[in-house]
Every structure is written in C-alpha cells, then in structure tokens.
Design an enzyme around this catalytic site. Structure first.
Site, PDB file in Angstrom:
ATOM      1  N   ARG A   1      -0.604 -11.613 -57.424  1.00  0.00           N
ATOM      2  CA  ARG A   1      -0.383 -12.406 -58.112  1.00  0.00           C
ATOM      3  C   ARG A   1      -0.164 -11.613 -59.256  1.00  0.00           C
ATOM      4  O   ARG A   1      -1.210 -10.787 -59.875  1.00  0.00           O
ATOM      5  CB  ARG A   1      -1.477 -13.711 -58.078  1.00  0.00           C
ATOM      6  CG  ARG A   1      -1.282 -14.588 -57.267  1.00  0.00           C
ATOM      7  CD  ARG A   1      -2.629 -15.683 -56.994  1.00  0.00           C
ATOM      8  NE  ARG A   1      -2.386 -16.412 -55.722  1.00  0.00           N
ATOM      9  CZ  ARG A   1      -2.078 -16.267 -54.866  1.00  0.00           C
ATOM     10  NH1 ARG A   1      -3.731 -15.127 -54.576  1.00  0.00           N
ATOM     11  NH2 ARG A   1      -2.718 -17.442 -53.325  1.00  0.00           N
TER      12      ARG A   1
ATOM     13  N   ASN B   1       2.426 -17.281 -60.881  1.00  0.00           N
ATOM     14  CA  ASN B   1       2.562 -19.187 -61.451  1.00  0.00           C
ATOM     15  C   ASN B   1       2.828 -19.146 -62.987  1.00  0.00           C
ATOM     16  O   ASN B   1       2.468 -18.950 -63.487  1.00  0.00           O
ATOM     17  CB  ASN B   1       1.093 -18.862 -60.772  1.00  0.00           C
ATOM     18  CG  ASN B   1       1.562 -19.019 -59.519  1.00  0.00           C
ATOM     19  OD1 ASN B   1       1.873 -19.736 -58.823  1.00  0.00           O
ATOM     20  ND2 ASN B   1       0.307 -18.322 -59.028  1.00  0.00           N
TER      21      ASN B   1
ATOM     22  N   GLU C   1      -2.310   4.054 -55.470  1.00  0.00           N
ATOM     23  CA  GLU C   1      -2.636   5.294 -54.915  1.00  0.00           C
ATOM     24  C   GLU C   1      -1.213   6.452 -54.388  1.00  0.00           C
ATOM     25  O   GLU C   1      -0.387   5.708 -54.063  1.00  0.00           O
ATOM     26  CB  GLU C   1      -3.866   5.657 -53.582  1.00  0.00           C
ATOM     27  CG  GLU C   1      -4.247   6.404 -53.421  1.00  0.00           C
ATOM     28  CD  GLU C   1      -4.912   7.103 -52.100  1.00  0.00           C
ATOM     29  OE1 GLU C   1      -5.957   7.761 -51.813  1.00  0.00           O
ATOM     30  OE2 GLU C   1      -5.809   6.055 -51.417  1.00  0.00           O
TER      31      GLU C   1
ATOM     32  N   HIS D   1      -6.158  -1.484 -52.673  1.00  0.00           N
ATOM     33  CA  HIS D   1      -5.292  -0.369 -53.488  1.00  0.00           C
ATOM     34  C   HIS D   1      -4.098  -0.555 -52.461  1.00  0.00           C
ATOM     35  O   HIS D   1      -3.737  -0.346 -51.699  1.00  0.00           O
ATOM     36  CB  HIS D   1      -5.054   0.847 -54.480  1.00  0.00           C
ATOM     37  CG  HIS D   1      -5.876   1.956 -52.708  1.00  0.00           C
ATOM     38  ND1 HIS D   1      -6.805   2.544 -52.433  1.00  0.00           N
ATOM     39  CD2 HIS D   1      -4.905   2.602 -51.909  1.00  0.00           C
ATOM     40  CE1 HIS D   1      -7.034   2.702 -51.367  1.00  0.00           C
ATOM     41  NE2 HIS D   1      -5.820   3.300 -51.027  1.00  0.00           N
TER      42      HIS D   1
ATOM     43  N   GLU E   1       5.304  -8.528 -52.953  1.00  0.00           N
ATOM     44  CA  GLU E   1       5.913  -9.605 -53.282  1.00  0.00           C
ATOM     45  C   GLU E   1       5.367  -9.899 -54.444  1.00  0.00           C
ATOM     46  O   GLU E   1       3.862  -9.829 -54.861  1.00  0.00           O
ATOM     47  CB  GLU E   1       5.785 -10.683 -52.205  1.00  0.00           C
ATOM     48  CG  GLU E   1       6.056 -12.143 -52.712  1.00  0.00           C
ATOM     49  CD  GLU E   1       5.339 -13.435 -51.772  1.00  0.00           C
ATOM     50  OE1 GLU E   1       5.388 -14.501 -52.264  1.00  0.00           O
ATOM     51  OE2 GLU E   1       5.126 -12.750 -50.572  1.00  0.00           O
TER      52      GLU E   1
ATOM     53  N   HIS F   1       5.527  -7.382 -46.141  1.00  0.00           N
ATOM     54  CA  HIS F   1       5.330  -7.136 -47.075  1.00  0.00           C
ATOM     55  C   HIS F   1       3.398  -7.497 -47.532  1.00  0.00           C
ATOM     56  O   HIS F   1       2.551  -7.996 -47.373  1.00  0.00           O
ATOM     57  CB  HIS F   1       6.097  -8.672 -48.824  1.00  0.00           C
ATOM     58  CG  HIS F   1       5.665  -9.677 -48.158  1.00  0.00           C
ATOM     59  ND1 HIS F   1       6.337 -10.438 -47.160  1.00  0.00           N
ATOM     60  CD2 HIS F   1       4.370 -10.470 -48.763  1.00  0.00           C
ATOM     61  CE1 HIS F   1       6.129 -11.670 -47.318  1.00  0.00           C
ATOM     62  NE2 HIS F   1       4.443 -11.989 -48.613  1.00  0.00           N
TER      63      HIS F   1
END
Length: 136
Positions: free
Chosen positions: A9, A60, A122, A74, A56, A5
């Site tokens: 964030r 937070n 993209e 990208h 993923e 993965h």
C-alpha cells in the site's frame, strides 16, 4: 503453485512509480484506476507476470501514508554489484539505508535502500560469499 506478486500500500502513486521504474529499473506492466472503489493498482517488475513475480502497488485515493508495522521485512533483489547499485540509487535521488558490504556474521554482500513510503529493499550481490543461505 507459484508466487504471483507482493502487494504494497502506497501513499503517492506517481512517486512510487518513479522510484520503482527510474531508480530500480522495473517496468510498469499494467495499471488500472477503480473510481467506484477510489483506488488504483499498478503492477511493476523486471519481466512479464506470466514468468516473473511482480510487485502490486495499491494506492487508496486520499490516503497519504501507512503504519508499516513490525511484521514487514523487505523485498530482495539480486544485483550484479551491490556497491554500484547503491551508487545508482543515490545518483537518482534514492535513499540508501545500509551501504553495501558483507552481511553480519557472513560474507554475502548486501545493501538496503528505501522506497518513498519507507519499504525496505535489500540488494543481494550475485555470487558473493559462501554463506549457508544461498540466493538465486
């Protein structure tokens, strides 16, 4: 070895899940909150993690934005028709930052869209162009 993965964030879990599921058509594969650590993880993708690379999304709690920095580039997604993919993103309220068309100095048809946090995605049109770099 294989790629599992890419982690991003994010500043708003609901907005990001809406974008990746409803604008880009990915599936929410799993999601878990970690109250003691004050964060949530959500995994999205086009297929199960056993067979596909996924994204993923890390939220937070209480952090609304991040400095994306200058190193990030990208995520690339192969599409059948980059023009139609841009139209679909726009119709669902998404942001197209580079309209579909041949890449600079080449013939492969590409486009760029942006997620709610400003990450670039993209679109690379399947079987377009004959550039030296082949995708898929």
């Amino acid at each position: 070895m294989r790629m599992l993965h890419t982690m991003l964030r994010i500043g708003n879990l609901e907005k990001s899940l809406d974008f990746y599921q409803n604008v880009l058509g990915m599936k929410l594969l799993r999601q878990h909150d970690y109250p003691e650590g004050k964060f949530s993880l959500a995994f999205v993708g086009y297929g199960e993690e056993t067979d596909h690379t996924v994204i993923e999304l890390t939220y937070n709690w209480g952090t609304e934005s991040y400095d994306l920095g200058t190193g990030y580039g990208h995520i690339a997604i192969e599409v059948d028709d980059a023009y139609a993919a841009c139209d679909a993103v726009r119709a669902k309220g998404g942001k197209v930052t580079r309209e579909a068309g041949p890449m600079k100095h080449g013939t492969t048809v590409i486009a760029f869209v942006e997620d709610p946090d400003g990450y670039k995605i993209e679109f690379i049109q399947k079987n377009s162009g004959n550039d030296s770099v082949k995708y898929g």
